[in-house]
Design a protein around this motif. Structure first.
Motif, PDB file in Angstrom:
ATOM      1  N   TYR A   1       7.492  -2.258   0.059  1.00 64.89           N
ATOM      2  CA  TYR A   1       6.586  -2.638  -1.022  1.00 64.89           C
ATOM      3  C   TYR A   1       5.798  -1.442  -1.542  1.00 64.89           C
ATOM      4  O   TYR A   1       5.709  -1.212  -2.752  1.00 64.89           O
ATOM      5  CB  TYR A   1       5.636  -3.714  -0.498  1.00 64.89           C
ATOM      6  N   ALA A   2       5.262  -0.668  -0.624  1.00 64.43           N
ATOM      7  CA  ALA A   2       4.413   0.460  -1.019  1.00 64.43           C
ATOM      8  C   ALA A   2       5.210   1.495  -1.807  1.00 64.43           C
ATOM      9  O   ALA A   2       4.745   2.013  -2.822  1.00 64.43           O
ATOM     10  CB  ALA A   2       3.792   1.100   0.218  1.00 64.43           C
ATOM     11  N   ALA A   3       6.418   1.762  -1.344  1.00 64.42           N
ATOM     12  CA  ALA A   3       7.226   2.766  -2.030  1.00 64.42           C
ATOM     13  C   ALA A   3       7.553   2.314  -3.450  1.00 64.42           C
ATOM     14  O   ALA A   3       7.493   3.099  -4.395  1.00 64.42           O
ATOM     15  CB  ALA A   3       8.514   3.027  -1.248  1.00 64.42           C
TER      16      ALA A   3
ATOM     17  N   LEU B   1       5.820   0.261  -5.329  1.00 61.90           N
ATOM     18  CA  LEU B   1       4.595   0.357  -6.117  1.00 61.90           C
ATOM     19  C   LEU B   1       4.356   1.798  -6.554  1.00 61.90           C
ATOM     20  O   LEU B   1       4.040   2.076  -7.710  1.00 61.90           O
ATOM     21  CB  LEU B   1       3.399  -0.079  -5.278  1.00 61.90           C
ATOM     22  N   LEU B   2       4.502   2.689  -5.609  1.00 60.29           N
ATOM     23  CA  LEU B   2       4.217   4.103  -5.882  1.00 60.29           C
ATOM     24  C   LEU B   2       5.150   4.648  -6.959  1.00 60.29           C
ATOM     25  O   LEU B   2       4.774   5.506  -7.761  1.00 60.29           O
ATOM     26  CB  LEU B   2       4.382   4.909  -4.588  1.00 60.29           C
TER      27      LEU B   2
END
Lengths: 364, 364
Positions: free
Chosen positions: A62-64, A66-67
DNA sequence: CTGAAAGCGCTTACAG
DNA sequence: CTGAAAGCGCTTACAG
């Protein structure tokens, strides 16, 4: 397998899936997270990749995502208090509808929280930016004077519940005029001729809509509009804010005002029915009328507004107008999702009115 | 400034702040996002950095932090329906308490949503992993048979509301025995001697706790425990699931059973008071007793359970036991936060009982 | 304290 | 389709 080993276990990544499927990282990513067409991949490759992902229990990071600028599939929800009777079901349905399109809801209710500083609203708006929400639902009560323009500036993708005085903003609201007409029509059909209207105020647009519906429906039945039959709480010190202080979880209901409503509408103006401001007014009116020996519905019929489930538990149970929270939530989610994917709505699609429904119980 | 330019505007980054403050990126990051001591930086540098961050409206990038392994400051909340009268205030308070420690709440209520597939629970559990929640609150109703062991496996940091049958799990629940004792004590003090207990079932631990409290408090006052005064709905087809089907937003309340309660406890066993299963039972009992000419509280006093705000709106208003949702939410947040920062709780700190409160109104 | 580098997991652009 | 590279914004480890 101990808990420690679980938490330390490296997450499975696209690289792992690609290796297992014997394809490139690019292709694996394209098939699993691309969303768009899988035209580039052979059917066989797609199969292999899907299988590998399933075998390894792959979930894209998820974080990747988003980034790298992918959308968060998260909606922010601004509400004064999630437990508020006027909002709790809206909250529930908003999340339920959001889930249907693969999105999740981040709540923010803080009026209930005295420890939260004054600038909670701005803080939330910034936090929503930081977390990259796709859009925002704003269902705070219209009388709270937060800076909705600032909200829109930071989150162009915002849908309001109830008209909050922001021109051109996307907004879903109950058709209050229709609500009042439903109530009056029902009462007329039940043979009532002197139908009273008990309002908190008549100086706000939303409240005036109901007054207009009351007038129009009476006229449609050839009945006179008798101003003696309209009670306005405002001169009696009733402001337009809720009598339920969720901050303190305390109800400060102006019960003595209900006696005034009965004096004015029933005793003086000979009303045989009352369209009440909401279900809580209706419940109190019924309670006070019983004390005074006035029979509901035989002598005076009462209609509420909201269809809170408490209507089933009063005696008599309250006939009321259902605000169709589920339909409202559905419209809000649909509008917001369209804004996220296609940009701003055309101006003529920004205001949606939800049709309320009459629910007949024992009080009419 | 157009909306387009806003969304295109590059986010301000640590590099920007560092440059403006004339320090290294490392120091800026350490001061702004490090959390720990700022010992490494001169007071002057700290000032400069803070000022630069404020001037530029810097907010650390959420996605980048997550990707590097920082905590998400997000709690997942599993609840069958956020609008449920037994849960809506818990939801509100959980978020309010979470906000106080800088965390946000991701809700997931899906029972209300027929379109959600069967495996919603597992899907949410995985989605919570994917989004890197710090921990999970599980407040689904105990009778739903989801796999709580699997939840704990994926999210060791989970706090349950109400005992859900998971040994050794962290759990906050209402002290039901104390609740029953409060009700009985109050009724005894009001001079009641034949106090009935109306229960949905007596085959589940949580319900038995209340029965035990009832017994103990009677004994404490030297009153006999008369089994004729205990109504158990189970033989009459009352299962232990809620009569409020939130999925359909429909109440299927067994009103005819309330007459049976009155027959059994009041007519046959000469009860002068009833400790009701909950506020909804209390409201219906009051309603049915009025129909049958039994005066509440003069002839029969009634005590509810929950302190739902509808208690203020029935006639007479219901004396009840408040479940202290705010205290429960506070304990849950505190426990979860401790688990996040310090690891698993010592076994003897995993079960927290919340003291309920007696709220006296008109029905006793 | 600084500065340059590596890397979290992914997507995008590019040469093949 | 592949493969190698760059970069999203940050933190960490390292040499100075």
């Amino acid at each position: 397998m101990t808990k420690a080993s679980i938490s330390k276990k490296k997450a499975v990544t696209l690289k792992d899936v690609a290796e297992r499927a014997g394809v490139s990282r690019w292709l694996a990513g394209h098939v699993l997270n691309g969303g768009k067409s899988t035209a580039h991949a052979s059917l066989e490759s797609v199969e292999q990749i899907r299988k590998a992902a399933k075998d390894l229990n792959y979930h894209s990071n998820y974080a990747a995502g988003l980034l790298r600028g992918k959308r968060s599939h998260t909606f922010g929800l601004l509400v004064s208090s999630a437990g508020d009777p006027l909002r709790s079901f809206l909250v529930q349905y908003l999340d339920a509808k959001a889930v249907q399109i693969g999105c999740h809801t981040l709540i923010s209710n803080t009026f209930s929280n005295p420890a939260v500083p004054q600038n909670w609203f701005e803080d939330y708006v910034e936090e929503f930016v930081r977390r990259g929400v796709d859009g925002v639902f704003c269902a705070i009560h219209p009388h709270y004077e937060e800076d909705r323009a600032a909200l829109l500036e930071r989150h162009p993708n915002t849908v309001f519940y109830e008209d909050q005085g922001v021109p051109d903003a996307a907004c879903v609201s109950v058709d209050r005029e229709a609500a009042a007409r439903l109530a009056v029509r029902h009462l007329v059909e039940r043979g009532r001729r002197r139908i009273g209207l008990a309002m908190m105020t008549l100086s706000l647009p939303a409240h005036l809509d109901r007054f207009r519906g009351y007038e129009l429906e009476l006229q449609a039945h050839g009945l006179p509009v008798d101003e003696q039959l309209v009670f306005n709480g405002e001169p009696h010190g009733l402001a337009a804010y809720p009598y339920c202080d969720m901050k303190a979880n305390k109800w400060e209901f102006p019960i003595e005002l209900m006696d005034m409503v009965i004096d004015t509408l029933v005793c003086d103006a000979q009303a045989d029915a009352i369209v009440a401001y909401d279900d809580f007014w209706a419940a109190s009116l019924i309670k006070r009328m019983r004390v005074r020996g006035i029979k509901v519905p035989q002598q005076v019929a009462v209609v509420g507004y909201l269809n809170h489930y408490l209507c089933d538990w009063t005696d008599p149970a309250i006939t009321t107008i259902d605000l169709s929270h589920e339909a409202a939530a559905g419209a809000m989610v649909q509008m917001l999702e369209q804004m996220v994917t296609d940009g701003p709505l055309p101006k003529d699609q920004r205001k949606v009115k939800i049709k309320p429904k009459l629910i007949v119980r024992e009080s009419t």
